[in-house]
Motif scaffolding. Structure first.
Motif, PDB file in Angstrom:
ATOM      1  N   PHE A 246     -20.627  31.001  40.355  1.00  0.00           N
ATOM      2  CA  PHE A 246     -20.790  28.920  40.261  1.00  0.00           C
ATOM      3  C   PHE A 246     -19.741  28.272  40.038  1.00  0.00           C
ATOM      4  O   PHE A 246     -19.688  27.198  39.866  1.00  0.00           O
ATOM      5  N   PHE A 249     -17.734  27.067  42.685  1.00  0.00           N
ATOM      6  CA  PHE A 249     -18.820  27.274  43.453  1.00  0.00           C
ATOM      7  C   PHE A 249     -18.054  27.709  45.090  1.00  0.00           C
ATOM      8  O   PHE A 249     -18.631  27.802  46.017  1.00  0.00           O
ATOM      9  N   GLN A 250     -17.777  26.547  44.931  1.00  0.00           N
ATOM     10  CA  GLN A 250     -17.246  26.729  46.682  1.00  0.00           C
ATOM     11  C   GLN A 250     -15.876  27.480  47.228  1.00  0.00           C
ATOM     12  O   GLN A 250     -16.467  27.666  48.091  1.00  0.00           O
ATOM     13  N   GLY A 253     -19.809  31.074  45.669  1.00  0.00           N
ATOM     14  CA  GLY A 253     -20.829  31.229  44.948  1.00  0.00           C
ATOM     15  C   GLY A 253     -20.976  31.949  46.427  1.00  0.00           C
ATOM     16  O   GLY A 253     -22.087  32.660  46.355  1.00  0.00           O
ATOM     17  N   ALA A 254     -20.797  31.376  47.696  1.00  0.00           N
ATOM     18  CA  ALA A 254     -21.471  31.946  48.912  1.00  0.00           C
ATOM     19  C   ALA A 254     -21.869  33.137  48.941  1.00  0.00           C
ATOM     20  O   ALA A 254     -22.210  33.631  49.657  1.00  0.00           O
ATOM     21  N   ILE A 257     -23.224  34.867  45.776  1.00  0.00           N
ATOM     22  CA  ILE A 257     -24.974  34.754  44.970  1.00  0.00           C
ATOM     23  C   ILE A 257     -25.569  35.721  45.866  1.00  0.00           C
ATOM     24  O   ILE A 257     -26.794  37.085  44.781  1.00  0.00           O
ATOM     25  N   LEU A 290     -22.506  25.837  37.572  1.00  0.00           N
ATOM     26  CA  LEU A 290     -22.726  24.705  38.056  1.00  0.00           C
ATOM     27  C   LEU A 290     -22.729  23.164  37.239  1.00  0.00           C
ATOM     28  O   LEU A 290     -21.838  22.171  37.425  1.00  0.00           O
ATOM     29  N   ALA A 294     -20.359  19.667  37.824  1.00  0.00           N
ATOM     30  CA  ALA A 294     -20.872  18.935  37.582  1.00  0.00           C
ATOM     31  C   ALA A 294     -20.142  17.968  36.480  1.00  0.00           C
ATOM     32  O   ALA A 294     -20.456  16.872  36.729  1.00  0.00           O
ATOM     33  N   THR A 359     -17.354  18.765  44.153  1.00  0.00           N
ATOM     34  CA  THR A 359     -17.328  18.633  43.733  1.00  0.00           C
ATOM     35  C   THR A 359     -17.526  16.818  43.149  1.00  0.00           C
ATOM     36  O   THR A 359     -19.101  16.101  42.956  1.00  0.00           O
ATOM     37  N   LEU A 362     -19.396  14.877  46.128  1.00  0.00           N
ATOM     38  CA  LEU A 362     -21.048  15.833  45.603  1.00  0.00           C
ATOM     39  C   LEU A 362     -21.504  14.427  45.104  1.00  0.00           C
ATOM     40  O   LEU A 362     -22.813  14.040  44.874  1.00  0.00           O
ATOM     41  N   TRP A 368     -24.440  17.404  51.497  1.00  0.00           N
ATOM     42  CA  TRP A 368     -24.462  18.241  51.057  1.00  0.00           C
ATOM     43  C   TRP A 368     -24.194  18.982  52.255  1.00  0.00           C
ATOM     44  O   TRP A 368     -24.316  18.619  53.504  1.00  0.00           O
TER      45      TRP A 368
END
Lengths: 368, 368
Positions: A246, A249-250, A253-254, A257, A290, A294, A359, A362, A368
């Protein structure tokens, strides 16, 4: 090389190998072929060295159970060897003709890894074992792939967990492997216990102990290696992975997790864990990195992954830089620092462009 | 119907529609065509009614921001209408020839929904508005798709959030829509505020208030509906979704977790939230339902999702049962209970076979 020779060495019909080469499933580079996926009965990472004619099979996937009981008694009989699963990167060392080569999991020769293998074992390492592949984990902080501080290793160290026969990929029995490894003065992964297949309480205690010390997990093995090994990881290992995933994350993450979340759920039930503590640990392992990313993005910082390498010859760094670039990795190499022993540490920032871009987008109010 | 007529009504070249039908992207059933994906400039869920020749466009995706600031000021000018985003299922009601039909998000006519629409609004509902599509959320506990108890609704209720023109999918301005909806004695979703596009602090307070009451989130709209609406969800909404997703982890876990984890991370930063509390909430929303499922599996219980419907005519239940089966849903219908007002409640257990099988397999020591 002729494709015919390669096909024969790999025991594949010629048209099959030609098809794999054409589709890019098998790629050619720097004098060797490598399998980018498991296909045609060959593991991902299988390599064929053209000049030498050697085949080094990929390291087979070790399967994972989520319940020690009845997972262990269902898959083993009699005695089970419990070894530590270490957190580093998987390396296979083998002779290819007159060279000792080191391959990463994907079957790529890595000049940094080879530098350390030669340093630790000499250039002629295993020249007397041309039919074997030494499989192990490269562990430690000066590690461009998987950084780990948990093992008290100063730079990097190689821990053997398997020795296999080159063409067939058959593993040596555990004791035979340990003897061979010790005879060469190498380190093996720790053997934590030998227990009966039904003694899962003992394995659980081992896992709880590893967990409390931030270690990754265990691999359970049949002493004769006739049965496939099975792995099982600690909660702190799962959460460490999530922290990493994370932060970037890009990129990760997916993929990371979901399986880890499910592992945590089933382990919490089997171990009768304190749910509040587990929930907090899991939640923090997701939220904190995360938030860190950020906040860094808000300050206008680039999202970079800091790693380092340590070398005894600066030309290895240049070679490694070219190597990373050729495998599509974007990284910033900092100025070498000379250490007391004449070696050099080079800090490298891997550019996590996907996370950096996402990031920034966003934070700018992007969708998103 | 002729395919030519359908193609003309949908403003598609004949060969294009034929191709979509052949590949199954557009499916025919019970006298209407529906778009199973967004394609050829038509939203997923777009339906063409063969006899009547009517096209009802799919409900367009509302995009999501993760940062209110600068997400809102970047996308809106002047005034922003903040409406409540409700947690139920998306329904479009329209006239098709001489019928009032109700379509779910995917463009499927649902007999249970139509039963309630006719009950709430009469069989001739909107017969005087043949050119409009009434879009809203079906909310409440007697709900076979998305159960929600947060709104004080006894069985199910329909809350309008949009009225659109049939062929073009153009929305009415917010005030015009509210007037029309009120004129028909219908409920609309709550308007929570009108704020300047820069007043994100006010929106944040609204979100925090909704969060504390377990509500889902907000949709921000341009009063004239010239700009696309934007959605934003609460942490408790995210966590509620995760609780659901991990109860039936094999069906939903993988798709739900990653985007919600990232939302939580960015919101925690923007809202300067208490990280410990947020981490705990997130961790619990993942672990607790997983543990519940694992424990149920251990007891040999089947993993079922309990829902209910309430009808004023038992034939609707039969029709709905056939309907669910035809859409591939496996469900066990329990005996109807008669209620005081002569209606019937029927409990339905949706069979979550994927999670049931996977749980049993993992508990038996199966590989992940």
């Amino acid at each position: 090389m002729t494709v015919e020779e390669a096909a024969e060495a790999l025991s594949l019909p010629l048209f099959r190998l030609e098809g794999l080469l054409e589709r890019g499933t098998v790629a050619e580079r720097d004098g060797y072929l490598r399998f980018k996926k498991s296909v045609a009965g060959k593991e991902r990472g299988t390599a064929y060295f053209e000049e030498a004619g050697d085949v080094v099979r990929g390291f087979p996937k070790i399967r994972r159970i989520l319940m020690l009981d009845p997972g262990v008694p269902n898959r083993f009989e009699g005695e089970v060897v419990v070894e530590e699963k270490m957190n580093g990167y998987n390396v296979r060392i083998a002779r290819a003709g007159s060279e000792t080569v080191a391959l990463t999991r994907g079957g790529v020769r890595c000049p940094y890894t080879e530098h350390w293998v030669h340093r630790l074992m000499g250039e002629e390492a295993f020249s007397d074992l041309p039919e074997l592949v030494i499989c192990g984990e490269m562990v430690g902080p000066d590690n461009p792939y998987v950084v780990s501080d948990a093992y008290g290793v100063e730079s990097v160290q190689f821990f053997v967990f398997d020795v296999r026969r080159k063409g067939s990929n058959e593993p040596l029995p555990v004791d035979e492997r340990r003897e061979l490894v010790e005879g060469y003065g190498l380190s093996g992964v720790r053997e934590l216990a030998r227990v009966g297949a039904g003694e899962t309480d003992e394995i659980r205690e081992i896992v709880e102990d590893l967990d409390s010390r931030g270690r990754e997990g265990v691999v359970m093995k049949d002493p004769a290696m006739d049965l496939d090994p099975v792995k099982y990881t600690t909660s702190s290992g799962n959460c460490k992975d999530l922290r990493y995933a994370f932060r970037y994350f890009q990129e990760y993450g997916a993929d990371f997790i979901y399986p880890r979340a499910v592992r945590e759920g089933f382990q919490a039930v089997e171990f009768e864990a304190d749910m509040d503590e587990r929930a907090n640990r899991l939640g923090r392992a997701i939220l904190e990195p995360l938030a860190e990313t950020a906040v860094a993005g808000r300050k206008g910082e680039r999202i970079l992954e800091p790693v380092s390498v340590r070398v005894f010859d600066l030309s290895v760094v240049e070679e490694f830089e070219r190597h990373l670039r050729s495998t599509g990795v974007d990284a910033i190499f900092r100025e070498p620092e000379e250490l007391d022993d004449g070696s050099y540490r080079v800090r490298i920032d891997r550019v996590r462009q996907g996370t950096d871009d996402k990031t920034a987008n966003l934070l700018a109010g992007g969708f998103w």
